[in-house]
Design an enzyme around this catalytic site. Sequence first.
Site, PDB file in Angstrom:
ATOM      1  N   ASP A  59     -68.677  -5.957  77.542  1.00  0.00           N
ATOM      2  CA  ASP A  59     -68.482  -5.064  78.416  1.00  0.00           C
ATOM      3  C   ASP A  59     -68.967  -5.260  79.987  1.00  0.00           C
ATOM      4  OD1 ASP A  59     -67.742  -2.454  79.908  1.00  0.00           O
ATOM      5  OD2 ASP A  59     -68.041  -1.247  78.060  1.00  0.00           O
ATOM      6  N   THR A 122     -54.487  -3.849  93.006  1.00  0.00           N
ATOM      7  CA  THR A 122     -52.834  -3.746  92.824  1.00  0.00           C
ATOM      8  C   THR A 122     -52.385  -3.120  94.149  1.00  0.00           C
ATOM      9  OG1 THR A 122     -51.296  -2.150  91.847  1.00  0.00           O
ATOM     10  CG2 THR A 122     -53.745  -1.463  91.783  1.00  0.00           C
ATOM     11  N   ASP A 123     -51.202  -3.235  94.250  1.00  0.00           N
ATOM     12  CA  ASP A 123     -50.296  -2.556  95.436  1.00  0.00           C
ATOM     13  C   ASP A 123     -50.494  -0.930  95.359  1.00  0.00           C
ATOM     14  OD1 ASP A 123     -48.687  -2.291  93.427  1.00  0.00           O
ATOM     15  OD2 ASP A 123     -46.643  -3.299  94.540  1.00  0.00           O
ATOM     16  N   GLU A 124     -50.740  -0.363  93.981  1.00  0.00           N
ATOM     17  CA  GLU A 124     -50.859   0.905  93.795  1.00  0.00           C
ATOM     18  C   GLU A 124     -51.792   1.646  94.707  1.00  0.00           C
ATOM     19  OE1 GLU A 124     -50.228   2.418  90.068  1.00  0.00           O
ATOM     20  OE2 GLU A 124     -48.918   0.758  89.185  1.00  0.00           O
ATOM     21  N   TYR A 149     -55.330   6.120  87.582  1.00  0.00           N
ATOM     22  CA  TYR A 149     -55.405   4.580  87.481  1.00  0.00           C
ATOM     23  C   TYR A 149     -55.643   4.157  88.842  1.00  0.00           C
ATOM     24  CZ  TYR A 149     -53.792  -0.253  87.775  1.00  0.00           C
ATOM     25  OH  TYR A 149     -53.693  -1.413  88.122  1.00  0.00           O
ATOM     26  N   LYS A 153     -58.678   2.213  90.901  1.00  0.00           N
ATOM     27  CA  LYS A 153     -58.645   0.710  91.400  1.00  0.00           C
ATOM     28  C   LYS A 153     -58.888   0.630  92.864  1.00  0.00           C
ATOM     29  CE  LYS A 153     -57.313  -2.766  89.836  1.00  0.00           C
ATOM     30  NZ  LYS A 153     -58.189  -3.588  89.258  1.00  0.00           N
ATOM     31  N   PHE A 189     -43.538  -1.331  80.992  1.00  0.00           N
ATOM     32  CA  PHE A 189     -42.017  -0.992  81.325  1.00  0.00           C
ATOM     33  C   PHE A 189     -40.918  -2.308  80.639  1.00  0.00           C
ATOM     34  CE2 PHE A 189     -38.163  -1.133  84.076  1.00  0.00           C
ATOM     35  CZ  PHE A 189     -37.600  -0.220  83.582  1.00  0.00           C
ATOM     36  N   GLY A 274     -46.433  12.525  88.601  1.00  0.00           N
ATOM     37  CA  GLY A 274     -46.799  11.894  90.098  1.00  0.00           C
ATOM     38  C   GLY A 274     -46.381  10.608  90.237  1.00  0.00           C
ATOM     39  N   HIS A 275     -44.997  10.260  89.549  1.00  0.00           N
ATOM     40  CA  HIS A 275     -44.475   8.968  89.759  1.00  0.00           C
ATOM     41  C   HIS A 275     -44.004   8.322  91.063  1.00  0.00           C
ATOM     42  CE1 HIS A 275     -41.083   6.712  87.433  1.00  0.00           C
ATOM     43  NE2 HIS A 275     -41.827   5.868  87.685  1.00  0.00           N
TER      44      HIS A 275
HETATM   45  P1  NAD Z   1     -54.304  -5.877  80.824  1.00  0.00           P
HETATM   46  O1  NAD Z   1     -54.551  -4.426  80.381  1.00  0.00           O
HETATM   47  O2  NAD Z   1     -53.278  -6.660  80.087  1.00  0.00           O
HETATM   48  O3  NAD Z   1     -55.800  -6.624  80.513  1.00  0.00           O
HETATM   49  C1  NAD Z   1     -56.889  -5.895  80.773  1.00  0.00           C
HETATM   50  C2  NAD Z   1     -58.144  -6.764  79.971  1.00  0.00           C
HETATM   51  O4  NAD Z   1     -59.399  -6.282  80.408  1.00  0.00           O
HETATM   52  C3  NAD Z   1     -58.069  -6.551  78.643  1.00  0.00           C
HETATM   53  O5  NAD Z   1     -58.251  -7.960  78.030  1.00  0.00           O
HETATM   54  C4  NAD Z   1     -59.187  -5.648  78.294  1.00  0.00           C
HETATM   55  O6  NAD Z   1     -59.855  -6.039  76.818  1.00  0.00           O
HETATM   56  C5  NAD Z   1     -60.291  -5.813  79.174  1.00  0.00           C
HETATM   57  N1  NAD Z   1     -60.933  -5.105  79.455  1.00  0.00           N
HETATM   58  C6  NAD Z   1     -60.836  -3.473  79.807  1.00  0.00           C
HETATM   59  N2  NAD Z   1     -61.988  -3.011  80.057  1.00  0.00           N
HETATM   60  C7  NAD Z   1     -62.808  -3.872  79.957  1.00  0.00           C
HETATM   61  C8  NAD Z   1     -64.572  -3.726  80.004  1.00  0.00           C
HETATM   62  N3  NAD Z   1     -64.753  -2.381  80.214  1.00  0.00           N
HETATM   63  N4  NAD Z   1     -64.988  -5.002  79.896  1.00  0.00           N
HETATM   64  C9  NAD Z   1     -64.798  -6.085  79.714  1.00  0.00           C
HETATM   65  N5  NAD Z   1     -63.208  -6.100  79.523  1.00  0.00           N
HETATM   66  C10 NAD Z   1     -62.437  -5.176  79.555  1.00  0.00           C
HETATM   67  O7  NAD Z   1     -54.152  -5.682  82.046  1.00  0.00           O
HETATM   68  P2  NAD Z   1     -53.462  -6.684  83.057  1.00  0.00           P
HETATM   69  O8  NAD Z   1     -51.925  -6.139  83.182  1.00  0.00           O
HETATM   70  O9  NAD Z   1     -53.503  -8.157  82.583  1.00  0.00           O
HETATM   71  O10 NAD Z   1     -54.103  -6.508  84.474  1.00  0.00           O
HETATM   72  C11 NAD Z   1     -55.389  -7.426  84.958  1.00  0.00           C
HETATM   73  C12 NAD Z   1     -55.536  -6.865  86.172  1.00  0.00           C
HETATM   74  O11 NAD Z   1     -54.781  -6.990  87.419  1.00  0.00           O
HETATM   75  C13 NAD Z   1     -55.876  -5.352  86.362  1.00  0.00           C
HETATM   76  O12 NAD Z   1     -57.229  -5.284  87.229  1.00  0.00           O
HETATM   77  C14 NAD Z   1     -54.863  -4.608  86.909  1.00  0.00           C
HETATM   78  O13 NAD Z   1     -55.370  -3.412  87.838  1.00  0.00           O
HETATM   79  C15 NAD Z   1     -54.779  -5.828  88.049  1.00  0.00           C
HETATM   80  N6  NAD Z   1     -52.827  -5.838  88.134  1.00  0.00           N
HETATM   81  C16 NAD Z   1     -51.997  -5.718  87.484  1.00  0.00           C
HETATM   82  C17 NAD Z   1     -50.703  -5.652  87.646  1.00  0.00           C
HETATM   83  C18 NAD Z   1     -49.540  -5.548  86.544  1.00  0.00           C
HETATM   84  O14 NAD Z   1     -48.580  -5.523  86.952  1.00  0.00           O
HETATM   85  N7  NAD Z   1     -49.891  -5.586  85.333  1.00  0.00           N
HETATM   86  C19 NAD Z   1     -50.246  -5.650  89.010  1.00  0.00           C
HETATM   87  C20 NAD Z   1     -51.363  -5.859  90.111  1.00  0.00           C
HETATM   88  C21 NAD Z   1     -52.683  -5.645  89.759  1.00  0.00           C
HETATM   89  O1  TDX Z   2     -41.002   3.185  79.407  1.00  0.00           O
HETATM   90  C1  TDX Z   2     -40.823   3.405  80.456  1.00  0.00           C
HETATM   91  N1  TDX Z   2     -40.026   3.653  81.195  1.00  0.00           N
HETATM   92  C2  TDX Z   2     -40.034   3.815  82.596  1.00  0.00           C
HETATM   93  O2  TDX Z   2     -38.885   4.165  83.306  1.00  0.00           O
HETATM   94  C3  TDX Z   2     -42.251   3.000  81.016  1.00  0.00           C
HETATM   95  C4  TDX Z   2     -43.182   2.406  80.316  1.00  0.00           C
HETATM   96  C5  TDX Z   2     -42.009   2.740  82.724  1.00  0.00           C
HETATM   97  N2  TDX Z   2     -41.162   3.127  83.332  1.00  0.00           N
HETATM   98  C6  TDX Z   2     -41.117   3.095  84.675  1.00  0.00           C
HETATM   99  C7  TDX Z   2     -42.237   3.635  85.332  1.00  0.00           C
HETATM  100  C8  TDX Z   2     -42.354   2.734  86.522  1.00  0.00           C
HETATM  101  O3  TDX Z   2     -41.577   3.265  87.503  1.00  0.00           O
HETATM  102  O4  TDX Z   2     -41.173   1.850  84.864  1.00  0.00           O
HETATM  103  C9  TDX Z   2     -41.661   1.586  86.195  1.00  0.00           C
HETATM  104  C10 TDX Z   2     -43.002   0.478  85.845  1.00  0.00           C
HETATM  105  O5  TDX Z   2     -43.772   1.011  84.718  1.00  0.00           O
HETATM  106  P1  TDX Z   2     -45.246   0.347  84.316  1.00  0.00           P
HETATM  107  O6  TDX Z   2     -44.954  -0.871  83.524  1.00  0.00           O
HETATM  108  O7  TDX Z   2     -46.060   1.502  83.650  1.00  0.00           O
HETATM  109  O8  TDX Z   2     -45.926  -0.221  85.644  1.00  0.00           O
HETATM  110  P2  TDX Z   2     -46.521   0.564  86.849  1.00  0.00           P
HETATM  111  O9  TDX Z   2     -46.624   1.832  86.508  1.00  0.00           O
HETATM  112  O10 TDX Z   2     -45.427   0.374  88.147  1.00  0.00           O
HETATM  113  O11 TDX Z   2     -47.694  -0.204  87.151  1.00  0.00           O
HETATM  114  C11 TDX Z   2     -47.861  -1.544  87.033  1.00  0.00           C
HETATM  115  O12 TDX Z   2     -47.801  -2.189  88.198  1.00  0.00           O
HETATM  116  C12 TDX Z   2     -48.895  -1.979  89.129  1.00  0.00           C
HETATM  117  C13 TDX Z   2     -49.093  -2.140  86.338  1.00  0.00           C
HETATM  118  O13 TDX Z   2     -48.972  -1.152  84.994  1.00  0.00           O
HETATM  119  C14 TDX Z   2     -50.406  -1.801  86.850  1.00  0.00           C
HETATM  120  O14 TDX Z   2     -51.403  -2.442  86.257  1.00  0.00           O
HETATM  121  C15 TDX Z   2     -50.234  -2.442  88.365  1.00  0.00           C
HETATM  122  O15 TDX Z   2     -51.428  -2.167  88.863  1.00  0.00           O
END
Ligand code: NAD
Ligand code: TDX
Length: 333
Positions: A59, A122-124, A149, A153, A189, A274-275
């Site tokens: 962790d 993230t851009d969020e 979330y 971040k 998604f 809050g979408h």
């Molecule tokens: P993910 O959920 O697929 O992976 C997260 C990983 O972190 C997992 O392997 C999990 O086991 C590990 N983890 C979680 N809590 C932990 C802890 N306390 N200690 C050690 N490991 C831990 O996430 P992802 O989509 O690969 O995102 C990775 C990073 O990128 C995140 O910081 C996320 O905020 C950022 N990010 C994601 C997106 C996206 O579209 N998915 C976009 C921009 C930024």
């Molecule tokens: O079943 C669905 N139907 C739907 O309409 C799901 C799971 C999502 N959605 C919508 C919600 C969002 O507008 O699709 C869009 C994308 O959803 P997510 O995949 O949950 O992504 P989002 O909430 O945009 O966040 C993602 O991008 C920024 C990542 O999960 C984050 O980790 C990252 O920081």
Amino acid sequence: MKEILITGGAGFIGSNFVRYVLTQRPEARVTVLDKLTYAGNLANLAGLPEERFSFVKGDICDAALVEKLVKKTDLVVHFAAESHNDNSLLDPRPFLDANIIGTFTLIEAARKFNKRYHHISTDEVYGDLELDDPARFTETTPYQPSSPYSSTKAGSDLLVRAWVRSFGLAATISNCSNNYGPYQHVEKFIPRQITEILEDRRPRLYGSGQQVRDWIHTEDHSSAVLLICEQGEIGETYLIGADGERNNISVVREILRIMGRDENDFEHVNDRAGHDMRYAIDPTKLRTKLGWTPKYTDFAAGLKDTVEWYKENRDWWQPQKAATEAKYKKGGF
Ligand code: NAD
Ligand code: TDX
């Protein structure tokens, strides 16, 4: 930077980065620290060269373990996080632990041993834009996160900025837009919709489906992060995006077309609380200062490859699918 500690390397983007670094930098050695939560999967790291790769299950909030690993590395790249908005609406607490306390623990260790640290965000954190807003997010856009979330971040980014200023931490930050590609958890998604269709159910759009996300292939995220780690200026933030704005409804229709279904064969379901309406990244700084360009500029082609990957890798996603849908059902999504 021979020894690299990558947190969250068993997740979607972290595992892509691990593979990318080991391929692009033959002299690099990687250690992954990952707790293997529901989102972590060792299969994402299968087949990596043993002499250049090791895995530690643990962790990021465990200060003793983190110190031990940070001490012997040259660079820390911090991906680990609770990453899904819908989960954060059901139970925010794990987001505070992983995203805030976890980041605090890492930057304290990086400060103690004077190590280079890169923070993945993230851009969020910038909240959302109106559909017709001519502006996109830049490095100076004020923080205005909407969900548990994104607020955790945002909090983690602010900790890093403060550690740079107050303690001289050698850190950079990147804020990326929505990633897609292989190995993404089926809660997100695009994989959710692909696997729903593969299981003979209809894709589910939250609310109107007019929300816009700025899609980038995860390998382009990796190439940008490596460039920032190697050439980014300490204390600076870089926004990562590939000009990939699409609304959700058009993405669902594209997936349906690729999979040979009627493009209207989806349903509208309850909206997310809050979408956020629209995310859009202005990547000018990354492109002009560091010369980064994305490789995956054809979204339809990238999506088609992603659909193929999920078709061919049922063994990878099937074990997560039922539990994910049960969680959605319980949460009323
Ligand atoms: P993910 O959920 O697929 O992976 C997260 C990983 O972190 C997992 O392997 C999990 O086991 C590990 N983890 C979680 N809590 C932990 C802890 N306390 N200690 C050690 N490991 C831990 O996430 P992802 O989509 O690969 O995102 C990775 C990073 O990128 C995140 O910081 C996320 O905020 C950022 N990010 C994601 C997106 C996206 O579209 N998915 C976009 C921009 C930024
Ligand atoms: O079943 C669905 N139907 C739907 O309409 C799901 C799971 C999502 N959605 C919508 C919600 C969002 O507008 O699709 C869009 C994308 O959803 P997510 O995949 O949950 O992504 P989002 O909430 O945009 O966040 C993602 O991008 C920024 C990542 O999960 C984050 O980790 C990252 O920081």
